[in-house]
Design an enzyme around this catalytic site. Structure first.
Site, PDB file in Angstrom:
ATOM      1  N   ARG A 178     -26.469  -1.558   4.208  1.00  0.00           N
ATOM      2  CA  ARG A 178     -26.150  -2.984   4.100  1.00  0.00           C
ATOM      3  C   ARG A 178     -26.778  -3.813   5.220  1.00  0.00           C
ATOM      4  NH1 ARG A 178     -21.214  -4.487   1.188  1.00  0.00           N
ATOM      5  NH2 ARG A 178     -21.787  -3.837  -0.907  1.00  0.00           N
ATOM      6  N   GLU A 205     -21.233  -5.299   7.801  1.00  0.00           N
ATOM      7  CA  GLU A 205     -22.262  -4.540   8.508  1.00  0.00           C
ATOM      8  C   GLU A 205     -23.391  -5.430   9.010  1.00  0.00           C
ATOM      9  OE1 GLU A 205     -21.018  -3.705   5.551  1.00  0.00           O
ATOM     10  OE2 GLU A 205     -20.006  -1.784   5.897  1.00  0.00           O
ATOM     11  N   LYS A 235       0.849  -1.183   0.000  1.00  0.00           N
ATOM     12  CA  LYS A 235       0.000   0.000   0.000  1.00  0.00           C
ATOM     13  C   LYS A 235       0.890   1.239   0.000  1.00  0.00           C
ATOM     14  CE  LYS A 235      -4.574   0.917   1.793  1.00  0.00           C
ATOM     15  NZ  LYS A 235      -5.692   0.651   2.672  1.00  0.00           N
TER      16      LYS A 235
END
Lengths: 602, 602
Positions: free
Chosen positions: A381, A353, A268
């Site tokens: 969600r 979620e 990253k």
């Protein structure tokens, strides 16, 4: 840009150019930074091996799509990234045909690929959908649902698992650990230990030379056995910054004509040393100084997120029954402070979620007091879990809905437009919203002892400082901030951040107007509203929410039931998806700036 | 009933008594039949090994909970199963403390167990949550989200995987195939083939005797490697009808004090020969004759589901662009006819509503015309996918929402109360509802060529036959079924099945009333409503939907915008979860029977 004929050497130079351009623009405009930098070579590989004018290119959540934008005729325009009327920070078909789908919510990519693969087969085409997905997105249930069908149908799909061993925050959960073991070659090691055990205990004496041979042979057993058992081929791990390896592997994967997962290890932030590695703060950034990495945005007043974080920390120190959860947004929601201080009571469950909500419902049933901190847009969600596991059971789960209302540069996939609308009709649900910092603290105090489902919404950024005492949430009762006896027929009724807009609007008005904070949207403070109705005739509604079924609608239902004679005008959002850009510009386009609204009142 | 001290022999007798009681009552009352019969021994095992007064007993979707009800002081009361004010067909804490949680939607169980295990740990208790989950429930994403956290935290949870190799309809997807391989011992076989290959190709000549030894040793490598890699121990498969084996295994699993999956093979319908095996029709049954298995319910008029099925079949024969999906409800939604006739264009994706919607969004993007058939209550699971993947992209996906309104005996977890409320505010969405059979066929014809997101809702059971021509959906325009010039101030406005209730209500009225079908809820037929407003003053709204944010609310918003002077009264549902029982009795309790409503008009 057609890169089909470029040499590896040319592609390496291109990779550097892409990184330079991303660093240049994102340092000015802000945006998703470290994941996009880590995906440069993989994206070049996609464009080299697949045909972006033919094969569907699907970027999961599309945090990593900037290299793709730069490779598809948006090099110049890229300077408008995330600006009003400029390029979106996410893939967007309206912006370019090269963008197959909108993606701002995680983990939709494999489902899209399955649909695209089915369409391809029915159309008799030879398209191969190619997916780029980060390891963080692998935690959501949709991925599993999609793999379940994909592995069964065996349609050709290439899934590039861009594994930087970190979702937004850090790797979480069993799948993440499994992937890490694969990256480190530890799957084979664990496997080898089992085989060693067998060889040592069950093989005839004196066959050690054979044991060694067996061990070597075992390497042929795939480490990606979870994926293989789910019906997908697994290749990897490969070096996600080595262009030769990427291109060769993707070509192989494409030729297989079945579902293949290419597991690539990436770093990253690759190419911008300050951001390289596991730094959550470099995931999404505001404008920064390239030389020092320092943010150029001066931190002004305390954000709503920060207020939430500090106040919940204070409450949790006192009350050991308080627990909480975030879904892969520890610092975004301010839950990091709680997780760090009370790791046994606060959890980041990764992008999950549904599970976050239902697991907290069980804790509430067992006597704990859960706080669920999820952005407005991502709470969508968990809608069914709110209906079926929290409200039906009437459990004291508190939903802390951050980023309610317009969120600005992230745009249409991230606006907190709908939470009021999808929660208001649920039986047993209580809805409140604070208008300022002190009100928010009071709301959290109120939540602590509240004994049924409760949702508190608050905006991105800071509350405006208001010249009124803060709201009290003891009982559903409106607060009249200002009573204008001269214009007794008009009342401006605000909810949450809408209250400050009402106050601002009144300032533009020639004269004084009554200003009211609704405080509770559900249950509606009916008795005090009736009193207000006896003194006023026209109500203007201020709330950062979709108009249809929203706050104005609740007021209209009340007026209709009570047969009151009140004219209602709602200044909520129109029936459209709100685009991206500076919040003030978006509000201007919607016509909801105070100086615009006042003309609708006059 | 405390069975702790019962002998195996006594428990076997008890198992037979439970089966007899279930067959006796379900044959009279209807209910979930074959899965509950298959789970008798497993449930007895749970009660023998765990303490129902202490350990959380969690039944996934709770189709299989009848033995548990019979074991927890509801033997006599069981005769009221699924009847108004009687026992619920699902677990329900309000009914008994032995029921840990409500469950009517699939795949929430492991999330609940994670929450319960966290609560247990924080409370310093030694509870071990025990979950019973069918193989069909293993396909939903929530399971994967929950396993991801459970396998990471390693909290003690025992998961009984009740594998009858069939969800409701039939095993679907890669996970299902994996489980089948485990049941059949084929995992080891596939594994063995790989090892054979290695031995044959990589081992020194003349070591065949060692090869055999290796093969035997390989049996020590667990077949449940997916679960093991996800951090859960795996035991199995065991015989889910062998009480000794069940009890020994559960005791072992409980003692492990970590997450364990006990994989049990069972036979759906066990003990009632006609239902044993893979018969979808025995999953949920209406009253039947025990001797012959014949249904006692006379099939009357054609159900809405049947109309959908036949009409879509007719359309799909003509138009090869029509595709469709169901989420584990092929016969429930009528999609079975399409799947059987056009298996390359219609899919059952298992319990995976999120994936179902998003994969169809991709097909729509690629030029196909998807029909998504999901019950109202289960569509809640795909809310975010409708918002983010269908409506934001403005794609021509048609949602065919079966079981909209009250569903009767299944009760609170299954009522189709909310679909209008959670869809109405979505930009780009169109909402229509047919009032009768012909209207429904016209609605599907309209859907076929409609170029943006569309939702059609229709009730469980049959439409009433109406004495009017069927509705046309060419343009959003109300249909005036009857114009009563004598009482020109009152109009009864119906939507969908609400229209027949309006017609019935008018019959009870002393005189004539104007009757209107709204046809379109979104976009609202504003022009024709304005005309109606010029002729009437009082509108009564009839719709099988939650009042808050519902049809009445849409009308109120319109009236407010247009500044019309109309009084509106909505006869939609109150703000509560509607319980189970005969639909007419439930409607009576809600006060929405025509004979009740007429008194509110008079």
């Amino acid at each position: 840009m057609n890169i089909k004929n470029k040499t590896i050497q040319e592609l390496k130079i291109l990779a550097q150019d892409i990184r330079d351009r991303i660093i240049e623009v994102v340092s000015k405009n802000g945006g998703h930074f470290s994941s996009t930098l880590g995906a440069v070579e993989l994206t070049i590989g996609m464009h080299k091996v697949f045909d972006v004018t033919y094969d569907p290119f699907i970027f999961d959540v599309s945090h990593q799509c900037y290299p793709h934008k730069l490779l598809t005729d948006r090099w110049e325009e890229f300077k408008t990234l995330r600006q009003f009327k400029g390029l979106s920070g996410f893939t967007k078909p309206k912006e370019s045909k090269a963008d197959y789908f909108v993606a701002g919510h995680s983990s939709t990519s494999i489902s899209l690929a399955v649909g695209a693969a089915k369409a391809n087969k029915l159309s008799g085409e030879n398209k191969v959908p190619v997916v780029m997905i980060g390891d963080g997105s692998m935690t959501a249930g949709m991925i599993y649902e999609a793999l379940n069908e994909l592995g069964d149908l065996k349609l050709p799909v290439v899934i590039i698992l861009n594994d930087n061993e970190m979702s937004i925050a850090k790797p979480i959960g069993a799948m993440s650990k499994h992937l890490s073991r694969l990256l480190a070659g530890k799957f084979y090691q664990g496997f080898k230990e089992k085989v060693d055990h067998i060889v040592k205990n069950y093989m005839p004496k004196g066959t050690e030379y054979i044991a060694k041979k067996i061990e070597e042979s075992m390497k042929l057993i795939t480490p990606g056995i979870i994926f293989e058992e789910m019906g997908c081929d697994y290749i990897g791990p490969i070096d996600g910054h080595n262009l030769e390896e990427i291109i060769d592997t993707l070509q192989l994967a494409k030729n297989l004509q079945k579902p293949v997962i290419v597991h690539a290890k990436t770093i990253k932030g690759k190419g911008y040393p300050l951001a390289e590695g596991h730094h959550e703060k470099w995931h999404g950034v505001s404008p920064f100084d390239i030389a020092t990495g320092e943010s150029l945005k001066k931190s002004t007043s305390k954000s709503a997120t920060q207020i939430f974080s500090d106040k919940l920390y204070e409450l949790a120190k006192e009350d050991k029954k308080i627990v909480g959860v975030t879904a892969a947004m520890p610092s975004g929601t301010g839950m990091d402070k709680l997780i760090n201080n009370f790791p046994e009571r606060f959890w980041d469950v990764a992008i999950a979620e549904q599970h976050a909500v239902t697991s907290m419902a069980a804790m509430a049933k067992d006597g704990f007091k859960p706080f669920v901190a999820i952005y407005s847009t991502f709470l969508q969600r968990a809608f069914d879990q709110i209906v079926h596991d929290v409200c039906l059971m009437n459990l004291p789960v508190t939903f802390c809905i951050d980023r309610a209302g317009i969120v600005g540069a992230d745009g249409e996939t991230h606006q907190g437009q709908f939470d009021i609308n999808f929660l208001r009709f649920l039986p047993n649900m209580t809805l409140i919203a604070p208008r300022d910092e002190g009100s928010f603290e009071n709301a959290l105090e109120f939540a602590k002892d509240y004994n049924s489902p409760l949702a508190i919404r608050y905006p991105r950024g800071s509350f405006k400082t208001l010249q009124y005492p803060s709201a009290q949430f003891d009982t559903p009762k409106i607060e009249i901030l200002k009573m204008a006896f001269d214009n007794s027929d008009i009342a401006l009724i605000g909810y949450g951040a809408g209250v400050s807009r009402a106050i601002e609007t009144e300032k533009f008005y020639d004269g004084e107007l009554t200003i009211v904070d609704l405080i509770f949207l559900k249950p509606l403070p009916k008795e005090s509203l009736k009193l207000l109705a006896s003194k006023t005739k026209k109500w203007y509604i201020f709330s950062d929410s979709q108009a249809q079924g929203g706050v104005g609608s609740a007021i209209l239902e009340f007026i209709s039931e009570e047969k009151l004679n009140i004219e209602v005008v709602s200044f909520e959002y129109d029936d459209l998806y709100i685009q991206h850009g500076d919040t003030k510009l978006l509000e201007e386009e919607l016509g909801i700036l105070p100086e615009q609204l006042v003309s609708k009142i006059v």
